[in-house]
Scaffold this active site. Structure first.
Site, PDB file in Angstrom:
ATOM      1  N   HIS A 288     101.821  29.436 197.003  1.00  0.00           N
ATOM      2  CA  HIS A 288     102.233  29.223 195.457  1.00  0.00           C
ATOM      3  C   HIS A 288     102.956  27.979 195.880  1.00  0.00           C
ATOM      4  CE1 HIS A 288     101.796  33.501 195.084  1.00  0.00           C
ATOM      5  NE2 HIS A 288     101.252  33.191 193.812  1.00  0.00           N
ATOM      6  N   ASN A 289     102.242  26.616 195.776  1.00  0.00           N
ATOM      7  CA  ASN A 289     102.504  25.451 195.775  1.00  0.00           C
ATOM      8  C   ASN A 289     101.730  24.541 194.516  1.00  0.00           C
ATOM      9  OD1 ASN A 289     100.248  24.996 196.929  1.00  0.00           O
ATOM     10  ND2 ASN A 289     101.043  25.406 199.039  1.00  0.00           N
ATOM     11  N   LEU A 290     102.008  22.938 194.933  1.00  0.00           N
ATOM     12  CA  LEU A 290     101.316  22.393 194.020  1.00  0.00           C
ATOM     13  C   LEU A 290      99.788  22.230 194.017  1.00  0.00           C
ATOM     14  CD1 LEU A 290     100.489  19.351 195.137  1.00  0.00           C
ATOM     15  CD2 LEU A 290     102.760  19.318 195.479  1.00  0.00           C
ATOM     16  N   ASP A 329     102.951  28.557 187.632  1.00  0.00           N
ATOM     17  CA  ASP A 329     103.609  29.133 189.016  1.00  0.00           C
ATOM     18  C   ASP A 329     104.672  28.095 189.167  1.00  0.00           C
ATOM     19  OD1 ASP A 329     102.944  31.389 189.531  1.00  0.00           O
ATOM     20  OD2 ASP A 329     101.036  30.883 190.593  1.00  0.00           O
ATOM     21  N   ASP A 435      93.780  32.342 187.960  1.00  0.00           N
ATOM     22  CA  ASP A 435      94.851  32.440 188.931  1.00  0.00           C
ATOM     23  C   ASP A 435      94.584  33.297 190.271  1.00  0.00           C
ATOM     24  OD1 ASP A 435      97.493  32.168 189.718  1.00  0.00           O
ATOM     25  OD2 ASP A 435      98.227  33.930 188.699  1.00  0.00           O
TER      26      ASP A 435
END
Length: 606
Positions: A288-290, A329, A435
């Site tokens: 869950h990062n950029l 997120d 997602d």
């Protein structure tokens, strides 16, 4: 192009309100008063003026030496000046103040040309003894002589509503050009107005794109594949030196013309995107990062554009959808909602154990958009802001996996009455599917995402073990069955979600197919040539899901064999032992694997 501060209140100038691109994405050029300056009296002085202005137009960017807007040479000099500006913009040499003055001058020339074309010639020599002064070459003739890089606009190519729009745009009111007894503007003059307007529009857009963000060539090349379903966001992030979210966000806001339509300040946009990247990187999450944020945003775009769903939406709804994907997120902690609830975290206390992470994503993102340096919404009206915020909240909250089955159930019920499908619910399902879409992408991408997601799960499992909490499913490094879990995730979560979304898109867009025949609302290429009444949706995810599931089945079989081999080795090391005490549960067959909803995306409740 923003007004200079000293001109903000000058009613005689073309300001941001009157000279900017309209919300329809088109150039608005407004006529001023109908006063005209006197023409030059002699042809010799006029020739000298043209030569002097011509030279000045190609050398300097000032406007003080340019000819009056209503003189015959004005349009010629204006065209030279605009082309000079186009060349300088490519080299980044045009100050914003000079650009403003020249666009103002160009707009005034267009106004003069339009008024000249549509005005009725009156007899001014009725009481005059001297013969009338020979009229200079008409604006129409002057424009006809100009060579232009744009092709000639054919009359049949422009429908009536476009002509009405031109009249309204260039004269403030339809009444000014459609008075009874007056001749309508000739189409050729309108066509020239279109061509001149497009040139000014190009200057505006070229300056906007060059001044807001300089995109490295390697990144620019990769961004050309933004419409691909299995877009390689990892390659983009590498080429972009870790700024994939920034470039994807910028590219899509430009692609849908949202920067222009909502007058988003370039420095504010840059600040907003950089702060988003900082928030996504706050906890150094493997998944869950950029990069995940950029991937989901690109996937949402693919669904909107390739299905033509964007035609069903307003500009504001597209804007909200892109922003919701970008922030969905933001500042994710790398742990699930259930982990926050079990540990009684500050987030859990703040949001009362309800959609803990999703509420934080929304709240923290809107705090950024409220700040002075990152307020990309500052040109929205109060009503637009309220609608925008409501849609973003609805979409991001729907990414909580605890709502998954209820969300699918609600949409299935609405499919029987497609006319009642709510836009918020439709777009929420699109974002939710994006997602959880990595199992529906090419195997190389899906496999990499799976490994990164598992590493994030295992880190949570390590923390749970340290805290003496039960280890969450899929979070135990020693016991997780990777292949089986992904098969269950595809069978019970991803495949049903995409099936419902596909049916929803077909229900929504099939009625638009009928309108496409007359209104060209959707490109004809998306329809079955043999059956024009049937909407054909491209579903590249279907093949990817099938291929990836088969690969996981093959992997599951290999893993089962490996476990049996290790069990046999362990038994051979301990002779005469009670085999009943060393038996191990048989592995769950691949087609009977139980889905683990919460950990499959790192989100959700219990």
């Amino acid at each position: 192009v923003a007004n200079p501060p000293d001109r903000a209140k000058d009613d005689s100038s073309v300001g941001a309100k009157n000279g900017q691109l309209s919300r329809a994405g088109s150039l608005t050029v407004l006529r001023r008063t109908n006063s005209k300056s006197k023409l030059a009296s002699s042809s010799s002085s006029r020739t000298s003026s043209i030569a002097e202005s011509d030279s000045y137009a190609s050398v300097d960017l000032g406007t003080d030496k340019l000819p009056p807007i209503d003189t015959p040479e004005a349009s010629h000099v204006c065209s030279i000046r605009l082309r000079n500006i186009l060349r300088r913009i490519q080299n980044g040499e045009v100050p914003k103040e000079d650009l403003y003055k020249n666009l103002e001058y160009a707009a005034s020339v267009l106004e003069s040309v339009y008024v000249d074309e549509t005005s009725t010639v009156k007899d001014t020599t009725k009481n005059s003894i001297e013969p009338p002064t020979p009229q200079p070459k008409s604006s129409k003739e002057r424009l006809t002589d100009e060579d232009d890089e744009l092709s000639e606009v054919e009359p049949d190519a422009v429908p009536t509503e476009v002509r009405d729009w031109l009249a309204l745009t260039f004269t403030r009111s339809m009444n000014n050009v459609r008075r009874r007894g007056q001749e309508k503007p000739k189409f050729r003059s309108v066509a020239h107005a279109i061509r001149a307007g497009i040139m000014v529009d190009r200057i505006y857009r070229r300056l906007s794109s060059s001044s807001t963000l300089h995109i490295p060539p390697a990144v620019l090349q990769l961004l050309k594949g933004m419409d691909d379903w299995s877009f390689d966001v990892f390659a983009l992030n590498s080429a972009a030196d870790g700024h994939s979210l920034k470039y994807v966000g910028y590219e899509l806001l430009q692609k849908y013309d949202l920067v222009t339509k909502y007058k988003i300040n370039s420095s504010m946009l840059d600040s907003f995107l950089l702060q988003l990247e900082a928030g996504y990187s706050k906890y150094k999450n493997p998944y869950h990062n950029l990069v995940h944020g950029a991937d989901v945003t690109q996937t949402v775009h693919n669904i909107l554009s390739q299905s033509k769903l964007a035609h069903w939406l307003t500009d504001l709804e597209v804007f909200a959808t892109i922003v919701a994907a970008l922030i969905h997120d933001f500042e994710h902690t790398g742990t699930t909602n259930n982990f926050h609830i079990q540990t009684g975290s500050e987030f859990a206390l703040l949001y009362n154990d309800k959609a803990v992470l999703e509420n934080h994503h929304i709240c923290a993102s809107f705090r950024i958009m409220r700040s002075e340096e990152s307020n990309i919404l500052n040109h929205l009206s109060r009503e637009e802001y309220r609608e925008f915020r409501a849609l973003v909240i609805e979409m991001v909250l729907a990414t909580d996996m605890s709502f998954h089955f209820q969300q699918l159930k609600n949409m299935k019920n609405l499919l029987g009455m497609p006319e009642n499908i709510d836009k918020q619910k439709a777009l929420s399902l699109v974002l939710h599917c994006a997602d959880i879409s990595h199992p529906a992408k090419d195997w190389s991408l899906h496999h990499r995402w799976t490994n990164q997601l598992l590493e994030e799960f295992f880190k949570q499992g390590d923390r749970e073990q340290e805290l003496g909490l039960p280890i969450s499913p899929l979070c135990d490094r020693e016991k997780t069955l990777v292949a089986e879990s992904q098969i269950g995730f595809i069978d019970f979560i991803v495949d049903p979600s995409f099936t419902v979304m596909t049916e929803m898109l077909e229900k929504i867009l099939t009625p638009l197919q009928k309108a496409a025949r007359s209104e060209e609302a959707i490109s004809e290429e998306v329809f079955d040539k043999s059956d024009k009444s049937k909407y054909v949706l491209s579903t590249p995810w279907a093949d990817c899901l099938a291929i990836n599931k088969n690969k996981w089945k093959e992997q599951a079989a290999k893993d089962a064999e490996e476990r049996k081999r290790k069990e046999a080795e362990e038994k051979s090391k301990v002779p005469n032992s009670n085999t009943n005490n060393n038996t191990t549960k048989a592995p769950v067959p691949a087609d009977k694997a139980t889905p683990v909803v919460n950990c499959s995306t790192g989100k959700g409740g219990n």
